[in-house]
Design an enzyme around this catalytic site. Structure first.
Site, short mmCIF file in Angstrom:
data_model
loop_
_atom_site.label_atom_id
_atom_site.label_comp_id
_atom_site.label_asym_id
_atom_site.label_seq_id
_atom_site.Cartn_x
_atom_site.Cartn_y
_atom_site.Cartn_z
N LYS A 93 -3.71 3.39 -2.04
CA LYS A 93 -4.75 4.42 -2.13
C LYS A 93 -4.14 5.68 -1.56
O LYS A 93 -3.69 5.69 -0.41
CB LYS A 93 -5.95 4.07 -1.24
CG LYS A 93 -6.62 2.79 -1.59
CD LYS A 93 -7.60 2.43 -0.48
CE LYS A 93 -7.62 0.93 -0.29
NZ LYS A 93 -8.31 0.53 0.92
N ASP A 98 0.81 -1.22 0.00
CA ASP A 98 0.00 0.00 0.00
C ASP A 98 0.84 1.27 0.00
O ASP A 98 2.04 1.23 0.23
CB ASP A 98 -0.84 0.03 1.29
CG ASP A 98 -2.05 -0.87 1.18
OD1 ASP A 98 -2.37 -1.29 0.07
OD2 ASP A 98 -2.66 -1.14 2.24
N MET A 145 -6.56 9.45 9.96
CA MET A 145 -7.26 9.94 8.77
C MET A 145 -8.10 11.18 9.08
O MET A 145 -9.19 11.36 8.54
CB MET A 145 -8.17 8.84 8.20
CG MET A 145 -7.43 7.58 7.83
SD MET A 145 -8.53 6.20 7.45
CE MET A 145 -9.07 5.72 9.07
#
Ligand code: SAH
Length: 503
Positions: free
Chosen positions: A58, A36, A173
């Site tokens: 991502k 990732d 996040m």
């Protein structure tokens, strides 16, 4: 075919040293590595040469592959009977969709194991000087997603309880939602004066930390982008005293290492230890000579030599591997004296339990010649020099001029490295790199060839170039590369010292 196995591996928060031993073993042995965005790319240099490496990251809203596609990909590869390493930033089960992937594997009868990793909410504050728990301040610590849609009518987060019921709060996040998070906390009773910090790219050399209180952190952190952890609580005040990582000598510096992949790690580790971010950009590959015959013939006559001279670690490796492949060993060296150009080459020889009889004070061929001048008459003496195909002719020429008999053989070849990640040029142009290091003339030559002559001026304008010694510097000059850092001692530690002094 039997299904393979999937290891869901936590790669840790970014500092490559913060990977578990078990995780490293998985990376080194896996057939397929699927990784990732948050995984430090330098870990990928640990994969087997024949492993398949797939990036499915991502970044913000940009998905290389949707989660459903990633799940299917993992299953497909496992059904080919392969060992899959699903490598994720931090810990695979902390906001990492690892649970979903594991369930999908279970549904498809694929065996799996989980290798936990150090999660960002623990490592990142630690590297910013903030212990997540501390007796006097708090006994509770929570990991919370900051990604919740603020317009969602029913939050999964019980803001009233976490605001007042938990000491240290960490939000993953949460960069975009920071104003929302802060409002929820203060509306639900957390004091405006509560210390808070936002840490971006924690544990990496590019770590950025902003500190404030719930009253001003939104304003202070307005330029911070993802990925960042937000930490709220009294523990943040300990940073004033405990901030250690950001004080390292090479903190915040990104340094390119152009040595061959096999040789880079020792150098890279030294730089990383000093707080630098290292980009390994191998420009050289070490390969076997086209023809072994000249070396093999010389190995047959090994005992006839007076001196064996090594001018590189690669030369030592190539030569002794060949001796062993031919069914001989170091006993065949009886009576032959050994000279090594510098400490790293000497160390490789002494690691074989062979003594080095001569190491010149300066680690260049010129200095070897000086030493032999001091040692007296070399007329008629036999020298064997197992070297690279492109080694300079200075050493054999000079020894011959002094009356020595020199057998200069190709022990290994250096070729220009593949594959090439040309993003390095963009990084140089964007000012993302501070130093490019050159540890031999061929690293400079190949670097220029790989990036293209037309990009040399961008290198000169945007980065500092560091050279291991005068020969490498001369080659750089010939190619138009400005060297602004040169080692006093022509070794890797010497080069590291010179970089520290200049930055
Ligand atoms: N599984 C990961 C988290 C994935 S969610 C872990 O255990 O750490 C992605 C979020 O993690 C990012 O948006 C950021 O909030 C946080 N994060 C991961 N690595 C980080 C780092 N090095 N520095 C700051 N935040 C990080």
């Amino acid at each position: 075919m039997d299904n393979g196995i999937v290891y869901l591996v936590g790669a840790g928060p970014g500092d490559p040293g913060l990977l578990t031993v078990k995780g490293l073993e998985c990376i080194r042995t896996g057939d397929v590595i699927i990784y990732d965005f948050l995984v430090n790319i330098s870990l990928i240099s640990e994969v087997r040469k024949d492993a398949e490496v797939l990036y499915v990251g991502k970044q913000g809203g940009d998905h290389t592959l949707e989660q459903g596609e990633i799940n299917k990909l993992i299953v497909k590869k496992a059904q080919e009977g392969k060992t899959i390493v699903r490598l994720k930033g931090g810990d695979p089960y902390v906001f990492g969709r690892g649970g979903e992937e594991a369930l999908f594997l279970l549904e498809n009868n694929i065996p799996f194991e989980v290798v936990p990793g150090i999660t960002a909410a623990i490592a990142t504050p630690a590297y910013a000087g903030i212990p997540v728990t501390f007796r006097r301040y708090t006994s509770t610590f929570a990991l919370i997603t900051g990604h919740e849609d603020p317009t969602k009518p029913d939050s999964d987060i019980d803001w009233a309880k976490i605001s007042s019921g938990i000491g240290t709060l960490t939000f993953y996040m949460g960069v975009k939602n920071l104003p929302f998070i802060v409002k929820q906390l203060t509306d639900n009773g957390r004091a405006k004066e509560t210390p808070a910090a936002v840490i971006r790219w924690g544990t990496r050399s590019k770590q950025e930390t902003v500190v404030g209180t719930l009253e001003n952190i939104v304003e202070k952190a307005k330029n911070i982008k993802a990925p960042a952890i937000t930490i709220v609580g009294e523990v943040v005040t300990l940073r004033d005293k405990l901030n250690w990582f950001e004080k390292k000598q090479l903190f915040g510096k990104t340094i390119v290492v152009t040595r061959s992949r096999d040789q880079a790690s020792d150098f890279s580790q030294k730089l990383v230890k000093l707080g630098a971010e290292v980009i390994e950009f191998p420009t050289i590959d070490i390969v076997e000579p086209d023809d072994f015959k000249p070396m093999d013939d010389e190995i047959e006559k090994l005992g006839e030599n007076d001196w064996l001279i090594f001018t590189s670690v690669n030369g030592v490796d190539a030569f002794f591997n060949r001796i062993f492949d031919l069914g001989k060993d170091i006993r065949d060296l009886k009576g032959v004296q050994i000279c090594a150009i510098g400490p790293a080459t000497s160390k490789r020889i002494t690691d074989l339990h062979l003594r080095v009889d001569c190491q010149p004070p300066k680690y260049v061929a010129e200095s070897i010649v000086e030493e032999f001048k001091k040692l007296g008459d070399i007329k008629g003496k036999r020298f064997l020099t197992p070297r690279a195909d492109i080694a300079r002719s200075y050493l054999p020429d000079q020894l011959r001029a002094m009356g020595g008999e020199v057998f200069d053989i190709v022990a290994y070849k250096t070729v220009i490295a593949e594959p090439r990640d040309l993003k390095i040029v963009d990084k140089i142009k964007n000012g993302e790199i501070n130093v490019v290091t050159f540890t031999s003339s061929s690293t400079v030559r190949n670097f220029v060839e790989i990036i293209g002559k037309e990009n040399v001026s961008a290198v000169n304008d945007n980065v500092k170039c560091a050279s291991i010694g005068p020969i490498t510097t001369d080659t750089a000059k010939e190619l138009g590369v400005n060297i602004s850092i040169e080692a006093d001692e022509y070794t890797i530690p010497g080069l590291v010292d010179a970089v520290i002094k200049t930055l």
